[in-house]
Design a protein around this motif. Structure first.
Motif, PDB file in Angstrom:
ATOM      1  N   ALA A 142       0.708  -1.195   0.073  1.00 36.49           N
ATOM      2  CA  ALA A 142      -0.243   0.327   0.167  1.00 36.49           C
ATOM      3  C   ALA A 142       1.042   1.470   0.275  1.00 36.49           C
ATOM      4  O   ALA A 142       2.075   1.946   0.619  1.00 36.49           O
ATOM      5  CB  ALA A 142      -0.599   0.081   1.189  1.00 36.49           C
ATOM      6  N   ARG A 149      -4.749   6.379   1.108  1.00 37.31           N
ATOM      7  CA  ARG A 149      -3.991   5.157   0.912  1.00 37.31           C
ATOM      8  C   ARG A 149      -4.038   4.278   0.039  1.00 37.31           C
ATOM      9  O   ARG A 149      -5.523   3.897   0.307  1.00 37.31           O
ATOM     10  CB  ARG A 149      -3.407   4.431   2.294  1.00 37.31           C
ATOM     11  CG  ARG A 149      -2.470   3.492   2.838  1.00 37.31           C
ATOM     12  CD  ARG A 149      -2.158   2.399   4.257  1.00 37.31           C
ATOM     13  NE  ARG A 149      -1.213   3.807   4.644  1.00 37.31           N
ATOM     14  CZ  ARG A 149      -1.179   3.902   5.993  1.00 37.31           C
ATOM     15  NH1 ARG A 149      -1.167   3.157   6.684  1.00 37.31           N
ATOM     16  NH2 ARG A 149      -0.339   5.019   5.853  1.00 37.31           N
ATOM     17  N   GLY A 151      -4.010   0.787  -2.009  1.00 38.10           N
ATOM     18  CA  GLY A 151      -3.610  -0.091  -1.986  1.00 38.10           C
ATOM     19  C   GLY A 151      -3.164  -1.300  -3.410  1.00 38.10           C
ATOM     20  O   GLY A 151      -4.279  -0.944  -4.573  1.00 38.10           O
ATOM     21  N   LEU A 167      -5.539  -5.383   2.497  1.00 37.15           N
ATOM     22  CA  LEU A 167      -4.468  -3.740   2.331  1.00 37.15           C
ATOM     23  C   LEU A 167      -5.303  -2.960   2.663  1.00 37.15           C
ATOM     24  O   LEU A 167      -5.297  -2.218   2.947  1.00 37.15           O
ATOM     25  CB  LEU A 167      -4.979  -3.464   0.969  1.00 37.15           C
ATOM     26  CG  LEU A 167      -4.320  -4.698  -0.377  1.00 37.15           C
ATOM     27  CD1 LEU A 167      -4.356  -4.308  -1.628  1.00 37.15           C
ATOM     28  CD2 LEU A 167      -2.612  -3.689  -0.039  1.00 37.15           C
ATOM     29  N   THR A 168      -6.606  -3.943   3.161  1.00 37.92           N
ATOM     30  CA  THR A 168      -7.096  -2.577   3.936  1.00 37.92           C
ATOM     31  C   THR A 168      -7.294  -2.826   5.557  1.00 37.92           C
ATOM     32  O   THR A 168      -7.235  -2.083   6.447  1.00 37.92           O
ATOM     33  CB  THR A 168      -8.865  -2.718   3.599  1.00 37.92           C
ATOM     34  OG1 THR A 168      -9.553  -4.088   3.735  1.00 37.92           O
ATOM     35  CG2 THR A 168      -9.633  -2.743   2.300  1.00 37.92           C
ATOM     36  N   ALA A 172      -5.659   0.679   3.677  1.00 43.39           N
ATOM     37  CA  ALA A 172      -6.065   1.368   2.214  1.00 43.39           C
ATOM     38  C   ALA A 172      -7.478   1.411   1.883  1.00 43.39           C
ATOM     39  O   ALA A 172      -8.128   0.735   2.347  1.00 43.39           O
ATOM     40  CB  ALA A 172      -5.426   0.434   1.439  1.00 43.39           C
ATOM     41  N   LEU A 175      -8.597   1.001  -3.755  1.00 43.33           N
ATOM     42  CA  LEU A 175      -8.041  -0.125  -4.420  1.00 43.33           C
ATOM     43  C   LEU A 175      -7.467  -0.439  -5.411  1.00 43.33           C
ATOM     44  O   LEU A 175      -8.832  -0.130  -6.417  1.00 43.33           O
ATOM     45  CB  LEU A 175      -8.862  -1.580  -3.700  1.00 43.33           C
ATOM     46  CG  LEU A 175      -9.413  -1.395  -2.639  1.00 43.33           C
ATOM     47  CD1 LEU A 175     -10.200  -3.006  -2.091  1.00 43.33           C
ATOM     48  CD2 LEU A 175      -7.487  -1.855  -1.638  1.00 43.33           C
TER      49      LEU A 175
END
Length: 276
Positions: A142, A149, A151, A167-168, A172, A175
């Motif tokens: 990320a 932010r 990902g 990623l979250t 993030a 995406l």
């Protein structure tokens, strides 16, 4: 965030592809875009491995990367270069399918190597063995931008929700899923999978895609999408190449996550218990 989506039909001449991307960057900058997104394999798309071996270089020798960095600095906008084929010093000789985040000064802020490789036999008769040419990446990535932010992922990664969970979990909220989807899989799964990733993450999804008939004979699905955290499609570029500007209200992320707090309600998942 004002985003420019460049849906393109990449060919087998890196110089021509670089020129097309640089042109899109300057047009996007003139239209007030903050950041431009390109598809997977934006710099070179070729199934002929012998010919590709003569044209794929390391990062230092990649004319697409160098020209995109220069164009980003001149236009003063960020670029997500969906991916390039990059030669590395691997003993097995395989390349990397590498995504780049480039800032408005032309500096590379992050790199991501595609983790999940497309090794399938399609019902239509097509067969793909991406792992015979590319090595899988090993890091989830990320990157912080002035807006969110983001990902990083590439194409076939779309089918593996654990990546987007990671990623979250890392914070993030946007995406990125650049792709070169085949037509059969695109017609069947592209829209529904991308909407699912946005909904389950409460995040924006930006999926810039290759489209049309390519010089190496393949046909890609197109339909670059931008999807909001509620799962609504706010941009679908269809099958035509070109640049589209999309204004994103990132405040919607917090609104959706407060209404459906799936991220906050996550719990660790253990291995399944099997009864027989």
């Amino acid at each position: 965030m004002r985003a420019a989506i460049f849906q393109m039909t990449s060919g087998i001449d890196p110089a021509e592809n670089a020129q097309a991307i640089a042109g899109a960057i300057h047009r996007a900058g003139a239209d007030g875009a903050d950041i431009l997104f390109t598809p997977e394999m934006a710099g070179y798309l070729d199934r002929d491995r012998t010919r590709a071996a003569e044209r794929i270089t390391d990062e230092a020798g990649n004319i697409v990367l160098s020209q995109v960095r220069e164009a980003a600095a001149k236009a003063g906008i960020w670029i997500h270069l969906g991916s390039l084929a990059c030669a590395d010093d691997r003993a097995d000789g395989r390349w990397s399918n590498r995504s780049f985040m480039i800032d408005d000064q032309g500096a590379v802020r992050a790199r991501y190597d595609k983790i999940h490789l497309f090794d399938v036999d399609l019902a239509s008769g097509g067969s793909w063995r991406e792992s015979s040419v590319y090595a899988p990446g090993e890091r989830v990535v990320a990157v912080d931008t002035p807006w969110a932010r983001m990902g990083l992922s590439v194409c076939y990664d779309l089918r593996f929700p654990d990546l987007y969970r990671a990623l979250t979990n890392a914070g993030a909220t946007v995406l990125l899923i650049p792709a070169a989807f085949t037509v059969p899989t695109g017609e069947a799964h592209w829209h529904v999978l991308l909407r699912a990733r946005a909904i389950e993450a409460g995040a924006f999804v930006i999926a810039c895609a290759q489209t049309g008939q390519h010089a190496d004979g393949r046909v890609t699905y197109g339909h670059s999408l931008v999807i909001d955290p509620w799962g609504e499609i706010i941009c679908d570029m269809g099958s035509d190449p070109g640049v589209q500007i999309v204004d994103l209200s990132l405040d919607k992320i917090g609104d959706v996550r407060s209404r459906v707090p799936a991220i906050a309600n996550r719990r660790p998942i253990n291995e399944a218990v099997i009864f027989s």
